[in-house]
Design a protein around this motif. Structure first.
Motif, PDB file in Angstrom:
ATOM      1  N   UNK A  67       0.826  -1.203   0.000  1.00  0.00           N
ATOM      2  CA  UNK A  67       0.000   0.000   0.000  1.00  0.00           C
ATOM      3  C   UNK A  67       0.864   1.258   0.000  1.00  0.00           C
ATOM      4  N   UNK A  68       1.856   1.295   0.864  1.00  0.00           N
ATOM      5  CA  UNK A  68       2.710   2.481   0.986  1.00  0.00           C
ATOM      6  C   UNK A  68       3.483   2.770  -0.297  1.00  0.00           C
ATOM      7  N   UNK A  69       3.920   1.721  -0.979  1.00  0.00           N
ATOM      8  CA  UNK A  69       4.766   1.906  -2.163  1.00  0.00           C
ATOM      9  C   UNK A  69       3.958   2.097  -3.442  1.00  0.00           C
ATOM     10  N   UNK A  70       2.930   1.254  -3.646  1.00  0.00           N
ATOM     11  CA  UNK A  70       2.249   1.229  -4.939  1.00  0.00           C
ATOM     12  C   UNK A  70       0.873   1.881  -4.967  1.00  0.00           C
ATOM     13  N   UNK A  71       0.217   2.019  -3.827  1.00  0.00           N
ATOM     14  CA  UNK A  71      -1.143   2.545  -3.825  1.00  0.00           C
ATOM     15  C   UNK A  71      -1.208   3.977  -3.299  1.00  0.00           C
ATOM     16  N   UNK A  72      -0.574   4.221  -2.181  1.00  0.00           N
ATOM     17  CA  UNK A  72      -0.637   5.516  -1.504  1.00  0.00           C
ATOM     18  C   UNK A  72      -0.335   6.709  -2.410  1.00  0.00           C
ATOM     19  N   UNK A  73       0.671   6.613  -3.293  1.00  0.00           N
ATOM     20  CA  UNK A  73       0.974   7.771  -4.145  1.00  0.00           C
ATOM     21  C   UNK A  73      -0.152   8.159  -5.104  1.00  0.00           C
ATOM     22  N   UNK A  74      -1.100   7.236  -5.365  1.00  0.00           N
ATOM     23  CA  UNK A  74      -2.142   7.502  -6.354  1.00  0.00           C
ATOM     24  C   UNK A  74      -3.473   7.913  -5.738  1.00  0.00           C
ATOM     25  N   UNK A  75      -3.605   7.824  -4.430  1.00  0.00           N
ATOM     26  CA  UNK A  75      -4.834   8.211  -3.753  1.00  0.00           C
ATOM     27  C   UNK A  75      -4.694   9.625  -3.211  1.00  0.00           C
ATOM     28  N   UNK A  76      -5.799  10.347  -3.099  1.00  0.00           N
ATOM     29  CA  UNK A  76      -5.752  11.695  -2.520  1.00  0.00           C
ATOM     30  C   UNK A  76      -5.262  11.633  -1.063  1.00  0.00           C
ATOM     31  N   UNK A  77      -4.526  12.654  -0.650  1.00  0.00           N
ATOM     32  CA  UNK A  77      -3.923  12.680   0.683  1.00  0.00           C
ATOM     33  C   UNK A  77      -4.972  12.557   1.781  1.00  0.00           C
ATOM     34  N   UNK A  78      -6.095  13.255   1.635  1.00  0.00           N
ATOM     35  CA  UNK A  78      -7.139  13.197   2.663  1.00  0.00           C
ATOM     36  C   UNK A  78      -7.701  11.797   2.828  1.00  0.00           C
ATOM     37  N   UNK A  79      -7.776  11.046   1.740  1.00  0.00           N
ATOM     38  CA  UNK A  79      -8.267   9.676   1.815  1.00  0.00           C
ATOM     39  C   UNK A  79      -7.226   8.773   2.474  1.00  0.00           C
ATOM     40  N   UNK A  80      -5.968   8.914   2.081  1.00  0.00           N
ATOM     41  CA  UNK A  80      -4.889   8.087   2.631  1.00  0.00           C
ATOM     42  C   UNK A  80      -4.776   8.273   4.141  1.00  0.00           C
ATOM     43  N   UNK A  81      -4.961   9.483   4.617  1.00  0.00           N
ATOM     44  CA  UNK A  81      -4.870   9.751   6.051  1.00  0.00           C
ATOM     45  C   UNK A  81      -5.956   9.028   6.847  1.00  0.00           C
ATOM     46  N   UNK A  82      -7.037   8.649   6.187  1.00  0.00           N
ATOM     47  CA  UNK A  82      -8.148   7.983   6.861  1.00  0.00           C
ATOM     48  C   UNK A  82      -8.095   6.459   6.758  1.00  0.00           C
ATOM     49  N   UNK A  83      -7.058   5.922   6.144  1.00  0.00           N
ATOM     50  CA  UNK A  83      -6.932   4.469   6.027  1.00  0.00           C
ATOM     51  C   UNK A  83      -6.114   3.950   7.204  1.00  0.00           C
ATOM     52  N   UNK A  84      -6.696   3.000   7.932  1.00  0.00           N
ATOM     53  CA  UNK A  84      -6.076   2.468   9.137  1.00  0.00           C
ATOM     54  C   UNK A  84      -5.900   0.959   8.982  1.00  0.00           C
ATOM     55  N   UNK A  85      -4.655   0.499   9.123  1.00  0.00           N
ATOM     56  CA  UNK A  85      -4.380  -0.931   9.103  1.00  0.00           C
ATOM     57  C   UNK A  85      -4.400  -1.436  10.535  1.00  0.00           C
ATOM     58  N   UNK A  86      -5.302  -2.365  10.808  1.00  0.00           N
ATOM     59  CA  UNK A  86      -5.438  -2.926  12.143  1.00  0.00           C
ATOM     60  C   UNK A  86      -4.807  -4.320  12.187  1.00  0.00           C
ATOM     61  N   UNK A  87      -4.194  -4.688  13.307  1.00  0.00           N
ATOM     62  CA  UNK A  87      -3.623  -6.033  13.401  1.00  0.00           C
ATOM     63  C   UNK A  87      -4.741  -7.072  13.491  1.00  0.00           C
ATOM     64  N   UNK A  88      -4.446  -8.278  13.063  1.00  0.00           N
ATOM     65  CA  UNK A  88      -5.454  -9.342  13.161  1.00  0.00           C
ATOM     66  C   UNK A  88      -5.634  -9.708  14.632  1.00  0.00           C
ATOM     67  N   UNK A  89      -6.766 -10.286  14.942  1.00  0.00           N
ATOM     68  CA  UNK A  89      -7.048 -10.662  16.316  1.00  0.00           C
ATOM     69  C   UNK A  89      -6.043 -11.679  16.845  1.00  0.00           C
ATOM     70  N   UNK A  90      -5.568 -12.563  15.975  1.00  0.00           N
ATOM     71  CA  UNK A  90      -4.593 -13.569  16.416  1.00  0.00           C
ATOM     72  C   UNK A  90      -3.263 -12.928  16.829  1.00  0.00           C
TER      73      UNK A  90
END
Length: 93
Positions: A67-90
């Protein structure tokens, strides 16, 4: 959502939840991903006030790097700031 905001007088936002359990890079539906990116971009362009957050959980370790390398550069900054990666429950145990 815009209609709800106008009717109630309260700003209504949407939240997207992405469960990536058992996700594999080679089995990703690229057509869906392109369509989702197009819709996200249009929402950002026309209704930026409606974007709440995007929560991604149970993702393989490589997804956040991808995401950081290939996706983030193409999405608007305001949208990227709202994306949260959560750890799995395990991983939280």
């Amino acid at each position: 959502l815009d209609e709800i905001t106008r009717r109630t007088g309260k700003l209504t936002k949407y939240v997207k939840i992405a469960d990536m359990t058992n996700m594999q890079l080679l089995k990703m539906n690229r057509t869906f991903i392109k369509m989702d990116a197009t819709i996200s971009k249009k929402n950002e362009d026309f209704y930026p006030q409606l974007i709440g957050a995007v929560f991604v959980f149970n993702s393989p370790g490589w997804v956040s790097g991808f995401f950081k390398i290939f996706v983030k550069p193409f999405f608007p900054k305001r949208l990227v700031e709202n994306i949260v990666f959560l750890p799995s429950l395990s991983k939280m145990k």
